[in-house]
Design an enzyme around this catalytic site. Structure first.
Site, PDB file in Angstrom:
ATOM      1  CE1 TYR A   1      36.613 -33.788 -20.179  1.00 45.78           C
ATOM      2  CE2 TYR A   1      34.285 -33.207 -20.187  1.00 45.78           C
ATOM      3  CZ  TYR A   1      35.610 -32.842 -20.312  1.00 45.78           C
ATOM      4  OH  TYR A   1      35.932 -31.532 -20.570  1.00 45.78           O
ATOM      5  CB  CYS A   2      38.836 -36.267 -17.361  1.00 45.75           C
ATOM      6  SG  CYS A   2      40.239 -35.810 -16.323  1.00 45.75           S
ATOM      7  CB  VAL A   3      39.950 -39.652 -13.962  1.00 46.94           C
ATOM      8  CG1 VAL A   3      41.281 -38.961 -13.830  1.00 46.94           C
ATOM      9  CG2 VAL A   3      38.861 -38.834 -13.307  1.00 46.94           C
TER      10      VAL A   3
ATOM     11  CG  PHE B   1      34.919 -36.743 -24.460  1.00 43.47           C
ATOM     12  CD1 PHE B   1      35.020 -37.177 -25.777  1.00 43.47           C
ATOM     13  CD2 PHE B   1      33.648 -36.466 -23.958  1.00 43.47           C
ATOM     14  CE1 PHE B   1      33.895 -37.346 -26.566  1.00 43.47           C
ATOM     15  CE2 PHE B   1      32.516 -36.623 -24.742  1.00 43.47           C
ATOM     16  CZ  PHE B   1      32.644 -37.059 -26.048  1.00 43.47           C
TER      17      PHE B   1
END
Length: 554
Positions: free
Chosen positions: A283-285, A311
């Site tokens: 997710y994200c970073v 994501f």
């Protein structure tokens, strides 16, 4: 001095902004054509304002002014004045010949921040909704707003938990999916969730969250917890819960997050479920970190990944949205001077930058509704999570911004991990990417760029409605949800994001179902008995119940 100014400005690059405006003023002074354009617009719009005052004006589709009260005088005239001011600001801050491109972006962005702040929707006496509410409620909204303001001020001064903490508590109403902590090191805890079905899919899922916030964005309330939903579909789920770093962790690097995080989790899962590959989710970073780890594994011939899911995660930061405005050498130096004092970047400093990206939605309107209209807008689980951030170690954050955002080394095959440069192009595991239409942190067009880097195997891209978080937390059954999805492999011709979006297959409802079916289609056909909780014979004993201990660190 730099450290003090940085703390008082919320971490935003004050001198860099001044430098940008000086560049703009110098180039504007030698651009008579632009000066004339601004003057003509000023005269024309002034005449339009006089006409609107005398004859009235047409309704606008600007969502700030959609209420019925805005269509009546004098508010309709204020709307026209605001719209004309916005247009003048846009014309004045269009890039000038000879002006540095990054300076032009900064001037445009901060000028827009100013005109957004001056919107009549942000002031009580010029907002008809507020005036009407005050009259109808005989000022009771002001009393409620004053109580909210005093309570928020006290909590800020004393450093106590936000108001949402009284309603949403981790382990009680949030992050309640049953599970056990089966591993802990200096940087993370690994949670293994308890099965809720008699048999399970053979391959487990490993969730790698962003280290900027607590992991439980995917395990909020029971009704919208993705982790709980996956367990109910018969998946064995593991989740990394990052430590909240302190000053003693200032020298932790991105490589430490890879080795102590993703690599260690993969080893533990291999001990608990030997000879089973893993569906990895980032997710994200956390997704960026996962792709770095996957590239290292691919380079070494390690094929333990059954699939990869991202994501709202970027691997190419060329067009990474307005967050790039805060990232250049001067700004990095600014941040590093602040971080040296404590050894980390504080959550409030990050929050200032994120709020600035969507100030009308995240700052001005919430303040007006809370303090003037007296509306309690804190009663959402995602807002409680949003207030529960984590710090970032000085070295790791500097490396992340400089190597990925500023130099874009990962996309160029220059990023070094595991002792050598890595390439996303080496990854052949099936890939599912999720972008969100209103993402101001990882714009979906930037997320889509991973297609250019991953050249082997199949990839599915899903574009769903919503923002960076609300688009991901989109459980089945939530109304007015839709998405488009479409895939390709190494034999497919390249499509731009816009062309792909126009040709992708539309779907109604939650994308979770589409993704889960995609996972099952890339899993072993047989289901098996649930694995044991931990692996005591390999030293991975149960250390406690989920959500663990690191998630409570402040």
């Amino acid at each position: 001095m730099v450290t003090w100014v940085g703390r008082t400005s919320g971490g935003l690059p004050g001198p860099r902004i001044v430098q940008a405006y000086i560049d703009w003023l110098i180039n504007l002074s030698v651009a008579p054509g632009r000066q004339l354009e601004i003057l003509e617009a000023l005269i024309r719009r002034s005449a339009d304002l006089v006409k609107a005052a005398l004859l009235g004006s047409e309704p606008t589709d600007d969502r700030r002014f959609r209420g019925e009260g805005w269509q009546k005088r004098p508010y309709a005239w204020l709307v026209q004045a605001a719209l004309h001011r916005d247009e003048l600001a846009r014309i004045a801050t269009e890039p000038l010949p000879g002006m540095d491109a990054h300076n032009a972006e900064l001037v445009r962005f901060y000028t827009q921040q100013l005109v957004d702040a001056l919107s009549p929707a942000n002031f009580a006496l010029t907002n008809p909704e507020f005036v009407q509410a005050t009259i109808a409620q005989r000022g009771k909204n002001l009393l409620r707003g004053a109580r909210f303001a005093i309570g928020d001020a006290v909590r800020t001064i004393t450093g106590t938990d936000p108001e949402t903490a009284e309603q949403f508590k981790v382990g009680e109403t949030l992050a309640t999916t049953p599970g056990k902590v089966v591993y802990r090191n200096a940087l993370m805890e690994l949670i293994q969730y308890s099965p809720s079905t008699e048999d399970v899919h053979a391959e487990p899922i490993l969730y790698v969250p962003a280290w900027i916030m607590k992991y439980y964005i995917l395990d909020l309330s029971p009704s919208n917890s993705m982790i709980r939903w996956l367990v109910e579909q018969g998946h064995t789920v593991f989740a990394i819960s990052w430590k909240n770093p302190g000053k003693e962790d200032s020298d932790l690097s991105m490589e430490d997050y890879r080795t102590l995080g993703v690599a260690s989790a993969m080893e533990v899962i291999g001990d608990i479920m030997p000879e089973r590959k893993v569906h990895a989710v980032g997710y994200c970073v956390g997704g960026t970190l996962l792709m770095i780890a996957a590239a290292v594994m691919a380079r070494g011939g390690d094929n333990r990944l059954q699939s990869i899911t991202l994501f709202a995660a970027q691997t190419d930061f060329t067009d990474a949205g307005e967050l790039r405005l805060f990232i250049d050498e001067m700004t990095l130096y600014w941040l590093e001077q602040q971080m040296k004092r404590n050894g980390f970047l504080a959550t409030k400093q990050m929050g200032g930058a994120f709020a600035a990206l969507r100030a009308p939605d995240l700052l001005w309107q919430p303040m007006l509704r809370r303090y003037c209209l007296g509306e309690d807008n804190s009663g959402f689980d995602i807002m409680a999570w949003n207030a529960d951030g984590t710090r970032m170690p000085c070295r790791m954050h500097s490396d992340y911004l400089r190597q990925l955002y500023l130099k874009n080394e990962l996309a160029q095959g220059k990023y070094v991990a595991g002792g050598a440069a890595i390439s996303i192009g080496d990854i052949s595991a099936p890939l599912y990417i999720v972008g969100t239409t209103a993402d101001h942190i990882a714009p979906w067009e930037s997320v889509y760029k991973t297609r250019n880097l991953k050249k082997l195997g199949e990839t599915m891209f899903c574009l769903t409605k919503g923002g960076h978080n609300a688009g991901i937390v989109s459980e089945p059954g939530r109304p007015r949800r839709s998405f488009v999805a479409g895939g390709w492999d190494e034999t497919s011709a390249y499509q731009s994001p816009e062309v792909w979006q126009a040709s992708a297959e539309p779907h109604e409802g939650s994308w979770w179902i589409h993704w889960q079916e995609w996972l099952v289609g890339r899993s072993s056909p047989e289901r098996t008995s649930p694995p044991p909780m931990g692996a005591p014979d390999k030293g991975h004993v149960v250390l406690g119940d989920a959500p663990g201990t690191y998630v409570f660190q402040r």
